[in-house]
Design an enzyme around this catalytic site. Structure first.
Site, PDB file in Angstrom:
ATOM      1  N   CYS A  92       0.893  -1.066   0.018  1.00  0.00           N
ATOM      2  CA  CYS A  92      -0.080   0.021   0.028  1.00  0.00           C
ATOM      3  C   CYS A  92       0.786   1.111   0.010  1.00  0.00           C
ATOM      4  O   CYS A  92       1.696   1.305   0.779  1.00  0.00           O
ATOM      5  CB  CYS A  92      -0.880  -0.176   1.288  1.00  0.00           C
ATOM      6  SG  CYS A  92      -1.734   1.536   1.489  1.00  0.00           S
TER       7      CYS A  92
ATOM      8  N   CYS B 221      -0.710   4.071  -6.643  1.00  0.00           N
ATOM      9  CA  CYS B 221      -1.562   3.243  -5.694  1.00  0.00           C
ATOM     10  C   CYS B 221      -1.859   1.879  -6.374  1.00  0.00           C
ATOM     11  O   CYS B 221      -1.790   1.680  -7.600  1.00  0.00           O
ATOM     12  CB  CYS B 221      -2.777   4.006  -5.673  1.00  0.00           C
ATOM     13  SG  CYS B 221      -4.049   3.118  -4.520  1.00  0.00           S
TER      14      CYS B 221
END
Length: 274
Positions: free
Chosen positions: A76, A189
């Site tokens: 992440c 992302c």
């Protein structure tokens, strides 16, 4: 801390985005057992305060350590930017691999010297990202256009990979970058690779797209080799998953996005203490 080469590798994300990293790990290290943790009940991370993300990340790492992981992949971008330094300090013996937007490979690819970066607001505002951006810009002379993609990870988390609303968001974020002559786009992302077809459609055929899932998997393999933690190549790796959201939703994501079957367990906040 005793680390066993037969133990699994922990991989975690705020939701399903980290599956875009896990698929590369699975391909490169098929004999390794993997524990995937999706914090879907707390997603998205991208617009939450940094202190909250740090606390959450520490809790998840502590939970995965109770499952005897031998390494941790923070799949992440937002959590890596906010919390990876703290994790490494807290668990100095645990190999920890994070993700960061592929600014360096993008700088090597661009011809226009203009690169668009698609990421969450928190990633783009983080000290870690800003240092990386400044360093790469100084070394290569490229110009980075930063685009916070509010709401996009949430759409992907809902499984809306090609809906009208998702398509509109992608166009809204990508089109201005192309107008400003960006010829390379960085997916900052781990959720965004799952809408890469929409991004390519919005960007046009001449724009290159940089995803960091494969480099993360290669770095993980290097780290495991350094620590003599690679599992025997003749073994078959198992796949197990935990989520603070819906176990059926995560099972569906494994099947739909990766064509993999995984045993998924729901985890309550009470089970995640540190």
């Amino acid at each position: 801390m005793y680390l066993n080469r037969e133990s699994p590798i922990g991989v975690f994300d705020s939701g399903i985005g980290g599956l875009s990293v896990l698929r590369h790990v699975r391909t490169l290290l098929p004999n390794e057992s993997l524990l995937y943790f999706a914090d879907s009940g707390f997603a998205p991370y991208g617009e939450k305060p940094e202190a909250v993300i740090v606390e959450r990340t520490v809790s998840i790492a502590a939970f995965l350590l109770t499952q005897n992981i031998k390494a941790l992949v923070v799949a992440c971008n937002t959590a890596t930017a906010a919390a990876i330094a703290g994790l490494r300090s807290r668990y100095p013996d645990l190999p920890v691999v994070g993700v960061e937007p592929g600014l360096k490979p993008a700088a090597a690819l661009t011809r226009s010297c203009t690169i668009g970066v698609l990421a969450t607001a928190n990633t783009l505002a983080s000290e870690k990202f800003l240092k990386l951006q400044a360093q790469v810009a100084q070394d290569s002379g490229v110009n980075f256009l930063l685009q916070a993609c509010n709401g996009l990870a949430h759409q992907i988390e809902k499984g809306e990979l090609s809906s009208r609303e998702t398509r509109q968001l992608v166009t809204q974020y990508v089109a201005p970058l192309v107008i400003q002559q960006a010829d390379t786009l960085v997916l900052g992302c781990t959720h965004y690779p799952f809408v890469e077809p929409l991004i390519r459609e919005a960007a046009g055929p001449n724009v290159r797209i940089v995803d960091t899932g494969e480099p993360v998997a290669r770095q993980l393999r290097r780290v495991l080799e350094q620590h003599d933690l690679l599992r025997d190549a003749s073994r078959t790796g198992q796949l197990l998953a935990y989520t603070t959201g819906s176990s059926s939703t995560l099972s569906l994501a494994f099947s739909k996005l990766l064509q993999l079957e995984a045993t998924v367990h729901a985890v309550s906040s009470a089970q995640m203490t540190h």
